[in-house]
Design a protein around this motif. Structure first.
Motif, PDB file in Angstrom:
ATOM      1  N   ARG A  50       0.858  -1.339  -0.154  1.00 39.93           N
ATOM      2  CA  ARG A  50      -0.081  -0.033  -0.072  1.00 39.93           C
ATOM      3  C   ARG A  50       0.905   1.185  -0.129  1.00 39.93           C
ATOM      4  O   ARG A  50       1.870   1.206   1.064  1.00 39.93           O
TER       5      ARG A  50
ATOM      6  N   THR B 200       7.571  -0.162  12.040  1.00 39.74           N
ATOM      7  CA  THR B 200       6.518  -1.215  11.008  1.00 39.74           C
ATOM      8  C   THR B 200       5.261  -1.085  11.052  1.00 39.74           C
ATOM      9  O   THR B 200       4.735  -1.677  10.190  1.00 39.74           O
TER      10      THR B 200
ATOM     11  N   SER C 104       3.608   0.130   7.070  1.00 40.43           N
ATOM     12  CA  SER C 104       4.510   0.217   6.191  1.00 40.43           C
ATOM     13  C   SER C 104       3.901   0.278   4.838  1.00 40.43           C
ATOM     14  O   SER C 104       2.590   0.101   4.580  1.00 40.43           O
TER      15      SER C 104
ATOM     16  N   PHE D  15       4.277  -5.115   3.497  1.00 41.48           N
ATOM     17  CA  PHE D  15       3.887  -5.791   4.662  1.00 41.48           C
ATOM     18  C   PHE D  15       3.453  -7.171   4.212  1.00 41.48           C
ATOM     19  O   PHE D  15       2.841  -7.421   3.061  1.00 41.48           O
TER      20      PHE D  15
ATOM     21  N   GLU E  10      -5.661  -6.644  13.702  1.00 43.00           N
ATOM     22  CA  GLU E  10      -6.475  -7.599  12.883  1.00 43.00           C
ATOM     23  C   GLU E  10      -7.878  -6.926  12.894  1.00 43.00           C
ATOM     24  O   GLU E  10      -8.244  -6.551  13.765  1.00 43.00           O
TER      25      GLU E  10
ATOM     26  N   ARG F 121       2.689  -6.208  11.830  1.00 39.40           N
ATOM     27  CA  ARG F 121       2.144  -5.502  13.073  1.00 39.40           C
ATOM     28  C   ARG F 121       2.017  -6.585  14.253  1.00 39.40           C
ATOM     29  O   ARG F 121       2.414  -5.985  15.541  1.00 39.40           O
TER      30      ARG F 121
HETATM   31  P1  ATP Z   1      -5.546   0.764   9.122  1.00 39.34           P
HETATM   32  O1  ATP Z   1      -6.853   1.134   9.183  1.00 39.34           O
HETATM   33  O2  ATP Z   1      -4.453   0.446  10.313  1.00 39.34           O
HETATM   34  O3  ATP Z   1      -4.761   1.374   7.798  1.00 39.34           O
HETATM   35  P2  ATP Z   1      -6.732  -1.358   7.537  1.00 39.34           P
HETATM   36  O4  ATP Z   1      -8.173  -1.267   8.277  1.00 39.34           O
HETATM   37  O5  ATP Z   1      -6.736  -0.296   6.313  1.00 39.34           O
HETATM   38  O6  ATP Z   1      -5.665  -0.910   8.663  1.00 39.34           O
HETATM   39  P3  ATP Z   1      -7.042  -3.821   6.631  1.00 39.34           P
HETATM   40  O7  ATP Z   1      -7.223  -3.699   5.171  1.00 39.34           O
HETATM   41  O8  ATP Z   1      -8.021  -4.394   7.388  1.00 39.34           O
HETATM   42  O9  ATP Z   1      -6.291  -2.532   7.473  1.00 39.34           O
HETATM   43  O10 ATP Z   1      -6.000  -5.066   6.469  1.00 39.34           O
HETATM   44  C1  ATP Z   1      -5.806  -6.340   7.683  1.00 39.34           C
HETATM   45  C2  ATP Z   1      -4.372  -6.158   8.572  1.00 39.34           C
HETATM   46  O11 ATP Z   1      -3.153  -5.780   7.559  1.00 39.34           O
HETATM   47  C3  ATP Z   1      -4.429  -4.882   9.320  1.00 39.34           C
HETATM   48  O12 ATP Z   1      -4.896  -5.274  10.501  1.00 39.34           O
HETATM   49  C4  ATP Z   1      -2.866  -4.845   9.604  1.00 39.34           C
HETATM   50  O13 ATP Z   1      -2.322  -5.875  10.580  1.00 39.34           O
HETATM   51  C5  ATP Z   1      -2.476  -5.169   8.285  1.00 39.34           C
HETATM   52  N1  ATP Z   1      -1.965  -3.936   7.536  1.00 39.34           N
HETATM   53  C6  ATP Z   1      -2.962  -2.949   6.959  1.00 39.34           C
HETATM   54  N2  ATP Z   1      -2.058  -2.004   6.511  1.00 39.34           N
HETATM   55  C7  ATP Z   1      -0.863  -2.376   6.845  1.00 39.34           C
HETATM   56  C8  ATP Z   1       0.208  -1.450   6.699  1.00 39.34           C
HETATM   57  N3  ATP Z   1       0.258  -0.351   6.115  1.00 39.34           N
HETATM   58  N4  ATP Z   1       1.315  -1.884   7.179  1.00 39.34           N
HETATM   59  C9  ATP Z   1       1.377  -2.938   8.041  1.00 39.34           C
HETATM   60  N5  ATP Z   1       0.412  -3.646   8.173  1.00 39.34           N
HETATM   61  C10 ATP Z   1      -0.749  -3.344   7.580  1.00 39.34           C
END
Ligand code: ATP
Length: 587
Positions: A258, A267, A270, A273, A370, A456
């Motif tokens: 992303r 981290t 990031s 990931f 999560e 994470r």
């Molecule tokens: P956030 O709101 O913190 O951006 P998200 O709700 O967009 O997270 P999801 O799309 O639900 O995240 O992704 C599932 C999981 O993937 C998250 O709970 C997290 O553990 C991991 N994740 C998502 N974006 C990132 C990132 N930029 N860096 C590290 N881990 C990530």
């Protein structure tokens, strides 16, 4: 529940991670690249243990989940279908003074973390700012910290315009008043320089690339921003080849990308990931009603220990929340560090029926580890629409149940479903078409999605494990011991083996022999240099739960000394007893 650890702890942890080879900045020799991290020798073992433990619990120990390992680049149409091309964006703004880009919804958070924020907080003095100090700050310290802030650029005019309104107001209002020439327009300033920000505009987070040698828009593809969509895209292949039937799940672990506007908090956020995602496919509640006569909901207070045929989506969702929490406990995150955040109906995506974030109390705040979402049949329906391939399954028990209904019962059932759907703002015609398919034993499965991040979680486990404690040695000298109290299940190194001395060939050979035996079963570390006490300290910092020393007595009676990382207690035991003990605590 979930009180964050002190923020200073993160800096200490970042330096430990570098010093001990857990995590390095990517391309560090070239100055690093923001939002990208490499895992060193200990870090990659930690991540590998996380992945394996997740896979073991989600796939290997279950009969109703199978795995998938799909590509990072998919056909771009998949991202149109999933909605990512049109809506996977964050609001981004730019500072008109320092030109930095940032997420518009994170500027206050960023200010809270930096020196400018700390200085403004001090000036705000809990709502009782001293006007003389504010003026002095604008003409002095503010020039270095916030050259773009309106009150720093033009102190006389701005301070005259806000007059006495700076007193008795909340921090954000106070800062806003200093940030604009017009006190009526409350604005959020740039957290880097205090300057004016542009209006937020959506910024798509998907990384673009070109497939093949021709840089043509037709060849644009995207690095996946989540692993989930390839599971949906391969749903038909998996169900036809795995001898699974609904309810069942498909699990995948893999890299996601992303283009985060502001990667931050080590981290945690990031740009590259890893995710561990399960898509668990269930029958629609209406199918369960036809098969079982009634759908079990949470109001029935069901026993969540073993899935039942009459469970509706609500119970399956709660079941997965409980399963995931149990796994976090098993790998060493205490309940007290975890928070369940149940999203409010207004926060949910239009297709989602419920979503729970499992959050961890990081040093920088309580944040998501999560997400567990009940996503209805949205994803498979979208892929059916865009690919033209049916995502329906045939469910024999459903067809048999429907065949038992007479015409009147069928009509009553269709009316009931149409009324329920209308209550949820859905079309009655769609409801009737859906019921007609149900009577043929066909439907598009609904899905429950537990989606976790490896990075994470690795960070949470490091934060949770880190401890400093005073210890006194044999000579009465006290020093601080740094120890990572990882659960033995995810510790990067399980056992360290030390020969008491390296210049005694017989003892050395015995130690190598025992090391060789242990190495076949567990990740072991050999250390022959320095005093035993210093070797213990090095292993404490790496989070190694057990250290084994081979000494002269080993040569006589075959026993070794086992030292426990947490209690620092030592015991003598035979190699056979050692293996048994390790098995007990590591499996
Ligand atoms: P956030 O709101 O913190 O951006 P998200 O709700 O967009 O997270 P999801 O799309 O639900 O995240 O992704 C599932 C999981 O993937 C998250 O709970 C997290 O553990 C991991 N994740 C998502 N974006 C990132 C990132 N930029 N860096 C590290 N881990 C990530």
């Amino acid at each position: 529940m979930g009180t964050p650890a002190p923020v200073g702890k993160l800096d200490t942890l970042v330096s430990l991670c570098k010093r001990r080879g857990f995590i390095f900045q990517s391309s560090e020799i070239y100055g690093g690249i923001n939002g990208f991290w490499d895992y060193g020798p200990l870090g990659c073992e930690l991540k590998s243990n996380i992945r394996q433990s997740w896979w073991q619990s989600m796939v290997r120990l279950r009969e109703d989940v199978v795995g998938l390992d799909a590509t990072i680049i998919m056909h771009p149409a998949a991202w149109k279908a999933s909605g990512h091309l049109d809506t996977f964006s964050d609001p981004m703004c730019t500072c008109k003074s320092c030109k930095k880009l940032m997420r518009a919804d994170q500027t206050w958070e960023m200010l809270a973390d930096n020196e400018l924020g700390a200085s403004l907080t001090e000036l705000h003095a809990n709502g009782q700012p001293d006007s003389g100090r504010v003026e002095g700050w604008c003409n002095g310290r503010g020039k270095g910290l916030a050259p773009g802030l309106a009150a720093v650029r033009n102190p006389d005019a701005v301070l005259a315009a806000v007059g006495t309104r700076l007193a008795g107001t909340a921090f954000r209002n106070f800062v806003s008043l200093l940030a604009s020439e017009n006190p009526a327009a409350l604005v959020q300033p740039c957290p880097h320089c205090g300057g004016e920000l542009t209006e937020p505009r959506p910024f798509n987070l998907m990384f673009k690339t070109i497939v093949g040698p021709v840089e043509d828009p037709a060849n644009v593809a995207y690095l996946r921003p989540e692993t989930a969509q390839s599971i949906f895209a391969q749903f038909l292949n998996v169900i036809t080849t795995s001898r699974q039937s609904v309810p069942f799940g498909i699990a995948q672990v893999g890299k996601s990308f992303r283009n985060e506007v502001t990667p931050r908090n080590f981290t945690f956020r990031s740009r590259e990931f890893e995710q561990m995602e399960l898509e668990f496919f269930i029958r629609p509640d209406e199918a369960i009603e036809l098969i079982c006569g009634r759908v079990a909901t949470l109001a029935d207070n069901p026993d969540l220990s073993a899935p039942q045929e009459n469970w509706g989506w609500q119970v399956w969702h709660k079941y997965w929340v409980e399963q995931r929490l149990a796994w976090y406990r098993r790998i060493g995150l205490p309940d007290a560090s975890l928070v369940q955040y149940w999203q409010e109906p207004k926060e949910l995506a239009h297709y989602a029926r419920a979503c729970v974030d499992i959050q961890y109390a990081f040093p920088f705040g309580v944040q998501e580890l999560e997400g567990i979402a009940a996503r209805s049949d949205f994803d498979l329906t979208q892929h059916q629409k865009h690919s033209g391939k049916t995502m329906e399954v045939f469910d024999e028990p459903l067809k048999l149940a429907a065949a038992k209904l007479d015409e009147a019962a069928r009509a009553a059932f269709a009316d009931k479903v149409a009324a329920e759907w209308a209550g949820r703002g859905k079309s009655a015609d769609d409801a009737r078409a859906f019921v007609a398919k149900l009577f043929e034993g066909r439907y598009i499965p609904h899905v429950i999605e537990p989606s976790a991040g490896v990075d994470r979680l690795a960070l949470a486990l490091l934060c949770n494990a880190y401890a400093e404690e005073p210890v006194t040695d044999d000579k009465g000298k006290t020093e601080t011991r740094v120890v990572l109290r990882f659960s033995p299940r995810i510790a990067p190194v399980k056992v360290a083996v030390f020969p008491l001395m390296k210049n005694k060939p017989e003892l050395y050979a015995k130690a190598r022999e025992i090391f060789g035996q242990l190495q076949r079963r567990w990740n072991c570390f050999w250390d022959e240099s320095g005093a035993i006490g210093r070797r213990y300290r090095r292993m404490d910092e790496a989070g190694t739960p057990f250290c084994v020393t081979i000494d002269f007595q080993t040569l006589e009676d075959g026993t070794v000394t086992l030292r426990d990382r947490d209690t620092m207690k030592q015991e003598r035991l035979s190699v056979a007893a050692l293996k048994e003990k390790l098995d007990d605590s590591l499996i």
